[in-house]
Design a protein around this motif. Structure first.
Motif, PDB file in Angstrom:
ATOM      1  N   PRO A 119       1.265  -1.288   0.136  1.00  0.00           N
ATOM      2  CA  PRO A 119       0.260   0.173  -0.060  1.00  0.00           C
ATOM      3  C   PRO A 119       0.947   1.401  -0.433  1.00  0.00           C
ATOM      4  CG  PRO A 119      -0.773  -1.600   1.674  1.00  0.00           C
ATOM      5  CD  PRO A 119       0.566  -2.068   1.422  1.00  0.00           C
ATOM      6  N   PRO A 120       0.379   2.597  -0.998  1.00  0.00           N
ATOM      7  CA  PRO A 120       0.793   3.905  -0.746  1.00  0.00           C
ATOM      8  C   PRO A 120       1.065   4.493   0.837  1.00  0.00           C
ATOM      9  CG  PRO A 120      -1.368   4.161  -1.414  1.00  0.00           C
ATOM     10  CD  PRO A 120      -0.915   2.125  -1.176  1.00  0.00           C
ATOM     11  N   THR A 121       1.792   5.317   0.693  1.00  0.00           N
ATOM     12  CA  THR A 121       0.737   5.952   1.669  1.00  0.00           C
ATOM     13  C   THR A 121      -0.209   6.386   2.337  1.00  0.00           C
ATOM     14  OG1 THR A 121       1.603   8.151   0.657  1.00  0.00           O
ATOM     15  CG2 THR A 121       3.642   7.240   1.746  1.00  0.00           C
ATOM     16  N   ARG A 122      -0.287   6.959   3.544  1.00  0.00           N
ATOM     17  CA  ARG A 122      -1.602   7.262   3.411  1.00  0.00           C
ATOM     18  C   ARG A 122      -2.647   8.282   3.403  1.00  0.00           C
ATOM     19  NH1 ARG A 122      -2.942   5.210   9.078  1.00  0.00           N
ATOM     20  NH2 ARG A 122      -1.133   3.891   9.780  1.00  0.00           N
ATOM     21  N   ASP A 123      -1.405   9.358   2.326  1.00  0.00           N
ATOM     22  CA  ASP A 123      -2.003  10.071   1.954  1.00  0.00           C
ATOM     23  C   ASP A 123      -2.915   9.555   0.749  1.00  0.00           C
ATOM     24  OD1 ASP A 123       0.456  10.380   1.577  1.00  0.00           O
ATOM     25  OD2 ASP A 123       0.365  12.123   0.130  1.00  0.00           O
ATOM     26  N   ARG A 124      -2.198   8.696   0.232  1.00  0.00           N
ATOM     27  CA  ARG A 124      -2.926   8.708  -1.149  1.00  0.00           C
ATOM     28  C   ARG A 124      -3.397   7.154  -1.252  1.00  0.00           C
ATOM     29  NH1 ARG A 124       2.679   7.601  -4.642  1.00  0.00           N
ATOM     30  NH2 ARG A 124       0.749   6.936  -6.681  1.00  0.00           N
ATOM     31  N   ILE A 125      -4.168   6.695   0.181  1.00  0.00           N
ATOM     32  CA  ILE A 125      -5.502   5.466  -0.148  1.00  0.00           C
ATOM     33  C   ILE A 125      -6.495   6.287  -0.504  1.00  0.00           C
ATOM     34  CG2 ILE A 125      -6.147   4.549   1.618  1.00  0.00           C
ATOM     35  CD1 ILE A 125      -3.471   3.283   3.009  1.00  0.00           C
ATOM     36  N   LEU A 126      -6.831   7.234   0.163  1.00  0.00           N
ATOM     37  CA  LEU A 126      -7.781   8.328  -0.200  1.00  0.00           C
ATOM     38  C   LEU A 126      -8.237   9.741  -0.766  1.00  0.00           C
ATOM     39  CD1 LEU A 126     -10.668   6.059   2.356  1.00  0.00           C
ATOM     40  CD2 LEU A 126     -10.392   5.751   0.022  1.00  0.00           C
TER      41      LEU A 126
ATOM     42  N   ALA B 270      -7.793  10.981  -8.814  1.00  0.00           N
ATOM     43  CA  ALA B 270      -7.440   9.360  -8.115  1.00  0.00           C
ATOM     44  C   ALA B 270      -8.681   9.449  -7.010  1.00  0.00           C
ATOM     45  CB  ALA B 270      -6.674   8.560  -7.459  1.00  0.00           C
ATOM     46  N   LEU B 271      -9.565   8.443  -7.585  1.00  0.00           N
ATOM     47  CA  LEU B 271     -10.613   8.363  -6.773  1.00  0.00           C
ATOM     48  C   LEU B 271     -10.821   7.755  -5.217  1.00  0.00           C
ATOM     49  CD1 LEU B 271     -13.918   8.234  -6.013  1.00  0.00           C
ATOM     50  CD2 LEU B 271     -14.103   5.838  -7.457  1.00  0.00           C
ATOM     51  N   ALA B 272      -9.226   6.111  -5.126  1.00  0.00           N
ATOM     52  CA  ALA B 272      -8.724   6.114  -4.073  1.00  0.00           C
ATOM     53  C   ALA B 272      -8.020   4.776  -4.161  1.00  0.00           C
ATOM     54  CB  ALA B 272      -9.381   4.451  -3.802  1.00  0.00           C
ATOM     55  N   TRP B 273      -7.246   4.391  -3.377  1.00  0.00           N
ATOM     56  CA  TRP B 273      -5.918   3.594  -4.543  1.00  0.00           C
ATOM     57  C   TRP B 273      -6.142   1.864  -5.200  1.00  0.00           C
ATOM     58  CZ3 TRP B 273      -3.866  -0.710  -0.973  1.00  0.00           C
ATOM     59  CH2 TRP B 273      -2.761  -1.693  -1.788  1.00  0.00           C
ATOM     60  N   GLN B 274      -6.014   1.379  -6.323  1.00  0.00           N
ATOM     61  CA  GLN B 274      -6.202   0.364  -6.779  1.00  0.00           C
ATOM     62  C   GLN B 274      -7.557   0.078  -7.344  1.00  0.00           C
ATOM     63  OE1 GLN B 274      -5.116  -3.379  -6.452  1.00  0.00           O
ATOM     64  NE2 GLN B 274      -3.406  -2.976  -4.822  1.00  0.00           N
ATOM     65  N   VAL B 275      -8.222   1.534  -7.354  1.00  0.00           N
ATOM     66  CA  VAL B 275      -9.456   1.832  -8.336  1.00  0.00           C
ATOM     67  C   VAL B 275      -9.241   3.123  -8.984  1.00  0.00           C
ATOM     68  CG1 VAL B 275     -12.054   2.603  -7.580  1.00  0.00           C
ATOM     69  CG2 VAL B 275     -10.827   1.932  -5.782  1.00  0.00           C
ATOM     70  N   ASP B 276      -9.275   2.516 -10.482  1.00  0.00           N
ATOM     71  CA  ASP B 276      -9.509   3.354 -11.822  1.00  0.00           C
ATOM     72  C   ASP B 276     -10.583   4.025 -12.221  1.00  0.00           C
ATOM     73  OD1 ASP B 276      -6.612   2.650 -11.651  1.00  0.00           O
ATOM     74  OD2 ASP B 276      -6.556   1.714 -13.243  1.00  0.00           O
ATOM     75  N   VAL B 277     -10.519   4.828 -12.475  1.00  0.00           N
ATOM     76  CA  VAL B 277     -12.077   5.504 -12.988  1.00  0.00           C
ATOM     77  C   VAL B 277     -12.015   5.497 -14.738  1.00  0.00           C
ATOM     78  CG1 VAL B 277     -13.663   6.874 -13.420  1.00  0.00           C
ATOM     79  CG2 VAL B 277     -12.385   6.801 -11.429  1.00  0.00           C
ATOM     80  N   ARG B 278     -13.123   4.933 -15.193  1.00  0.00           N
ATOM     81  CA  ARG B 278     -12.831   4.520 -17.039  1.00  0.00           C
ATOM     82  C   ARG B 278     -13.846   5.665 -17.427  1.00  0.00           C
ATOM     83  NH1 ARG B 278      -7.274   2.470 -17.948  1.00  0.00           N
ATOM     84  NH2 ARG B 278      -7.909   0.682 -16.263  1.00  0.00           N
ATOM     85  N   ALA B 279     -13.284   6.822 -18.145  1.00  0.00           N
ATOM     86  CA  ALA B 279     -15.078   7.443 -18.847  1.00  0.00           C
ATOM     87  C   ALA B 279     -14.231   8.615 -19.553  1.00  0.00           C
ATOM     88  CB  ALA B 279     -14.609   8.630 -17.522  1.00  0.00           C
ATOM     89  N   HIS B 280     -14.322   9.205 -20.039  1.00  0.00           N
ATOM     90  CA  HIS B 280     -13.677  10.049 -20.852  1.00  0.00           C
ATOM     91  C   HIS B 280     -12.029   9.710 -21.390  1.00  0.00           C
ATOM     92  CE1 HIS B 280     -17.279  11.957 -22.896  1.00  0.00           C
ATOM     93  NE2 HIS B 280     -17.322  12.319 -21.977  1.00  0.00           N
ATOM     94  N   GLY B 281     -11.975   9.671 -22.537  1.00  0.00           N
ATOM     95  CA  GLY B 281      -9.967   9.560 -22.651  1.00  0.00           C
ATOM     96  C   GLY B 281      -9.491   8.020 -22.388  1.00  0.00           C
ATOM     97  N   SER B 282     -10.462   7.859 -22.382  1.00  0.00           N
ATOM     98  CA  SER B 282     -10.429   5.750 -21.940  1.00  0.00           C
ATOM     99  C   SER B 282     -11.139   4.765 -22.590  1.00  0.00           C
ATOM    100  CB  SER B 282     -10.180   5.538 -20.330  1.00  0.00           C
ATOM    101  OG  SER B 282     -11.034   5.335 -20.158  1.00  0.00           O
TER     102      SER B 282
END
Length: 369
Positions: free
Chosen positions: A121-128, A200-212
């Motif tokens: 897991p990353p540092t705490r500030d990048r989890i959520l 980013a929404l959350a660590w290990q959570v990608d968002v697929r929308a415009h541009g993907s």
């Protein structure tokens, strides 16, 4: 058509389970296009788009300037995605091992891509992102996107999208999950990667929308098949709470307008009048954040600002400090001035906020029971 998609005869014609994998891929691509989801080929057995032609590879250029796309070729990945059934027939009949990608932006889709990678897991500030996690909170066991998304949902008092049985969900070969939603408000939600230090929404959570793009259910790769979960085969509308989180985490494009839109003073005057002589300054402060959202085209935390205003006004109404009909009318008018064309969304937010606020009266001392 892959058997696990359970298409009806009207969807797949005379196609039977004994047909080849190539026939099933073509049927899947056609099925997606009939639902308004533009499709494009993926390289055989891979998650990446089919290769560009030799000219495009030798002379790089923008997709908008490429002659291949108007000519009906698949260069430039999701930029070439189509709903044309004749083109789809030609692509997959000629190259039966192609996989199927869906252009999320043009399809009006927002897909929550939950990963389950075995990494530190990353540092705490990048989890959520944007939500601090104190050092005393034990994160033992938090190891993937299912966990981080569940924590985010719990903080908002909502079930995790991973458990949303009302919408299309697709299990990935790596053990992740794609949760498909329909963006109903015409906003251009932007893609992101869950490990990004930026949007980013959350660590290990990608968002697929415009541009993907997203891999269509039923597609097979060298790693395995993308299999639907449960019986639902259509995306549900993007939940309000999730759209608020996407807005909070920067999944809307930056505003690009020549000048702020003017906000007529009529709404403010009406709110002040509704409050009589008792609460003019308080009412003005409640209305101001909603009004200020009108100074930018998108974003600015509009949903949160409107929800807070509705909740506070609900408390004032419950305490007898404001007439409900007038306060509700003026709040909606203010919101519509700030976000014209979003009346349905505004109605939902105002109704939810007022309902919650009416249960908690806000008295003269500023306290709720």
């Amino acid at each position: 058509m892959p058997a696990e998609l359970r298409f009806s005869r009207s969807d797949s014609g005379e196609l039977a389970p004994r047909h080849s994998v190539a026939d099933l891929a073509l049927a899947t691509a056609s099925w997606c296009a009939r639902r308004g989801w533009p499709v494009h080929p993926l390289a055989p057995g891979r998650k990446t788009p089919a290769a560009n032609c030799s000219d495009c590879r030798a002379h790089p250029h923008a997709p908008s300037a490429c002659p291949c796309i108007p000519a009906g070729r698949w260069c430039h990945g999701f930029h070439a995605a189509t709903l044309d059934q004749d083109r789809i027939q030609r692509w997959w009949r000629t190259n039966p091992q192609f996989g199927i990608g869906v252009s999320c932006g043009r399809a009006g889709l927002v897909v929550i891509d939950i990963d389950a990678h075995l990494v530190q897991p990353p540092t705490r500030d990048r989890i959520l992102p944007g939500i601090p996690i104190a050092e005393h909170i034990d994160l033992t066991g938090l190891s993937n996107g299912f966990h981080t998304l569940a924590v985010l949902a719990a903080l908002r008092g909502q079930p995790s999208p991973a458990e949303d049985t009302s919408t299309l969900r697709v299990r990935t070969p790596s053990g992740g999950l794609h949760v498909w939603y329909r963006a109903g408000d015409h906003r251009r939600w932007q893609s992101s990667v869950g490990s990004s230090s930026g949007r980013a929404l959350a660590w290990q959570v990608d968002v697929r929308a415009h541009g993907s793009y997203i891999i269509a259910p039923g597609t097979s790769t060298q790693q395995g098949a993308y299999r639907p979960v449960g019986d639902v085969r259509e995306p549900a509308p993007l939940p309000l709470w999730l759209s608020q989180e996407l807005e909070r985490t920067g999944h809307l494009p930056a505003a690009s307008i020549p000048a702020p839109r003017p906000v007529p003073p009529r709404a403010r005057q009406a709110v002040l009048a509704a409050g009589g002589r008792q609460e003019p300054q308080l009412l003005a402060s409640i209305l101001a954040p909603v009004e200020s959202c009108g100074q930018v085209a998108e974003g600015a935390g509009f949903s949160d600002a409107l929800n807070r205003a509705a909740y506070t006004l609900g408390g004032l109404i419950a305490a007898g400090r404001l007439p409900q009909e007038e306060a509700e009318r003026v709040l909606k008018e203010t919101a519509i001035t700030a976000r014209p064309g979003q009346e349905h969304r505004i109605e939902q937010i105002v109704r939810s906020g007022l309902t919650a606020g009416l249960k908690r009266p806000l008295y003269d001392n500023g306290r709720r029971p």
